[in-house]
Design a protein around this motif. Sequence first.
Motif, PDB file in Angstrom:
ATOM      1  N   ASN A   9      42.732   4.425   6.747  1.00  0.00           N
ATOM      2  CA  ASN A   9      41.488   5.095   6.915  1.00  0.00           C
ATOM      3  C   ASN A   9      41.661   5.682   8.480  1.00  0.00           C
ATOM      4  OD1 ASN A   9      40.478   2.611   8.510  1.00  0.00           O
ATOM      5  ND2 ASN A   9      39.489   1.828   6.721  1.00  0.00           N
ATOM      6  N   CYS A  10      40.411   6.107   8.881  1.00  0.00           N
ATOM      7  CA  CYS A  10      40.469   6.603  10.105  1.00  0.00           C
ATOM      8  C   CYS A  10      40.024   5.736  11.200  1.00  0.00           C
ATOM      9  CB  CYS A  10      39.232   7.721  10.142  1.00  0.00           C
ATOM     10  SG  CYS A  10      37.670   7.107   9.681  1.00  0.00           S
ATOM     11  N   TYR A  11      39.973   4.400  11.042  1.00  0.00           N
ATOM     12  CA  TYR A  11      39.796   3.562  11.894  1.00  0.00           C
ATOM     13  C   TYR A  11      40.814   2.989  12.348  1.00  0.00           C
ATOM     14  CZ  TYR A  11      35.100   4.098   9.754  1.00  0.00           C
ATOM     15  OH  TYR A  11      33.911   4.678   9.280  1.00  0.00           O
ATOM     16  N   TYR A  67      49.819   8.924  12.060  1.00  0.00           N
ATOM     17  CA  TYR A  67      49.513   8.167  11.117  1.00  0.00           C
ATOM     18  C   TYR A  67      50.494   6.944  11.447  1.00  0.00           C
ATOM     19  CZ  TYR A  67      48.099  11.477   7.306  1.00  0.00           C
ATOM     20  OH  TYR A  67      47.316  12.584   6.556  1.00  0.00           O
ATOM     21  N   GLN A  96      44.930   8.868  13.051  1.00  0.00           N
ATOM     22  CA  GLN A  96      44.249   9.194  14.210  1.00  0.00           C
ATOM     23  C   GLN A  96      43.135  10.037  14.114  1.00  0.00           C
ATOM     24  OE1 GLN A  96      46.705  11.619  17.205  1.00  0.00           O
ATOM     25  NE2 GLN A  96      46.368   9.871  18.410  1.00  0.00           N
ATOM     26  N   GLY A  97      41.935   9.539  13.855  1.00  0.00           N
ATOM     27  CA  GLY A  97      40.612  10.098  13.383  1.00  0.00           C
ATOM     28  C   GLY A  97      40.576  10.555  12.077  1.00  0.00           C
ATOM     29  N   GLU A  98      41.755  10.291  10.943  1.00  0.00           N
ATOM     30  CA  GLU A  98      41.696  10.884   9.758  1.00  0.00           C
ATOM     31  C   GLU A  98      42.071   9.903   8.701  1.00  0.00           C
ATOM     32  OE1 GLU A  98      44.285  14.288   9.040  1.00  0.00           O
ATOM     33  OE2 GLU A  98      45.522  13.667  10.777  1.00  0.00           O
ATOM     34  N   PRO A  99      41.632  10.054   7.466  1.00  0.00           N
ATOM     35  CA  PRO A  99      42.573   9.067   6.670  1.00  0.00           C
ATOM     36  C   PRO A  99      43.976   9.293   6.398  1.00  0.00           C
ATOM     37  CG  PRO A  99      40.532   9.806   5.819  1.00  0.00           C
ATOM     38  CD  PRO A  99      40.790  10.639   6.863  1.00  0.00           C
TER      39      PRO A  99
END
Length: 223
Positions: free
Chosen positions: A50-52, A87, A199-202
């Motif tokens: 995920n984005c975290y 990623y 990196q800030g995205e899924p």
Amino acid sequence: MKAVRTSEPLLWKADLTKSDLEPGWYHKNTPVKRCYTLDEKPGHLRVYGNCYDLASPESPALLLRKQTSYNQTFCIKLDFRPTRPGYEAGGVLWWNQYSYASIGVAGKAADDAGVVSAVAMREPAGKPKLFKDSMANVEVGDVTSFTISIQARPTEYTLSLTTSGRTNAFTVPVADLTVPPPVGGSFTGIMFGIYSFGQGEPVLDPADFSEIAIREDTVNKSL
């Protein structure tokens, strides 16, 4: 006398034949939705990041197992091909979100505007939220299969990633990892884990983990 370390038979190996994880796996916080599947690729634990990232106060795509003795080795096989910069997937040595060590594979922007896979290493620097990050400039080309291990010893840990006969590794002193968090306390002890994040995205590329195991290492004294 010379101390010789030997690996005993497997202490534990993940059962990846079921439709859900066996007891003993942990999340950091309660995830909003399930980040893994055991059905899409039989014999593999497939994780969708995920984005975290691992330093997030939220719940990253992170699955953990407790370390149960001083001398253990956590081993995993990772199949991953990131198609976007940022990623990342790999193995982690977890104390808390303020202090951990990780080694994995990450997407990296190439000179031709494409994306290459590289080894990503993150070392705790002895203070909360302070890390030494490096991409090692080690590009792994078209290789998508990697072996990761985290070797635990009484005073240090060694994290390594091997692919195509080449190994990248670093060692973390226990004192640099087990630092008090800036808020709250550390109550869970040290854990081994697997992760994936963007990196800030899924992450749209699945990270497939297999051969997940923990070996109990012993020390034999000989001349």
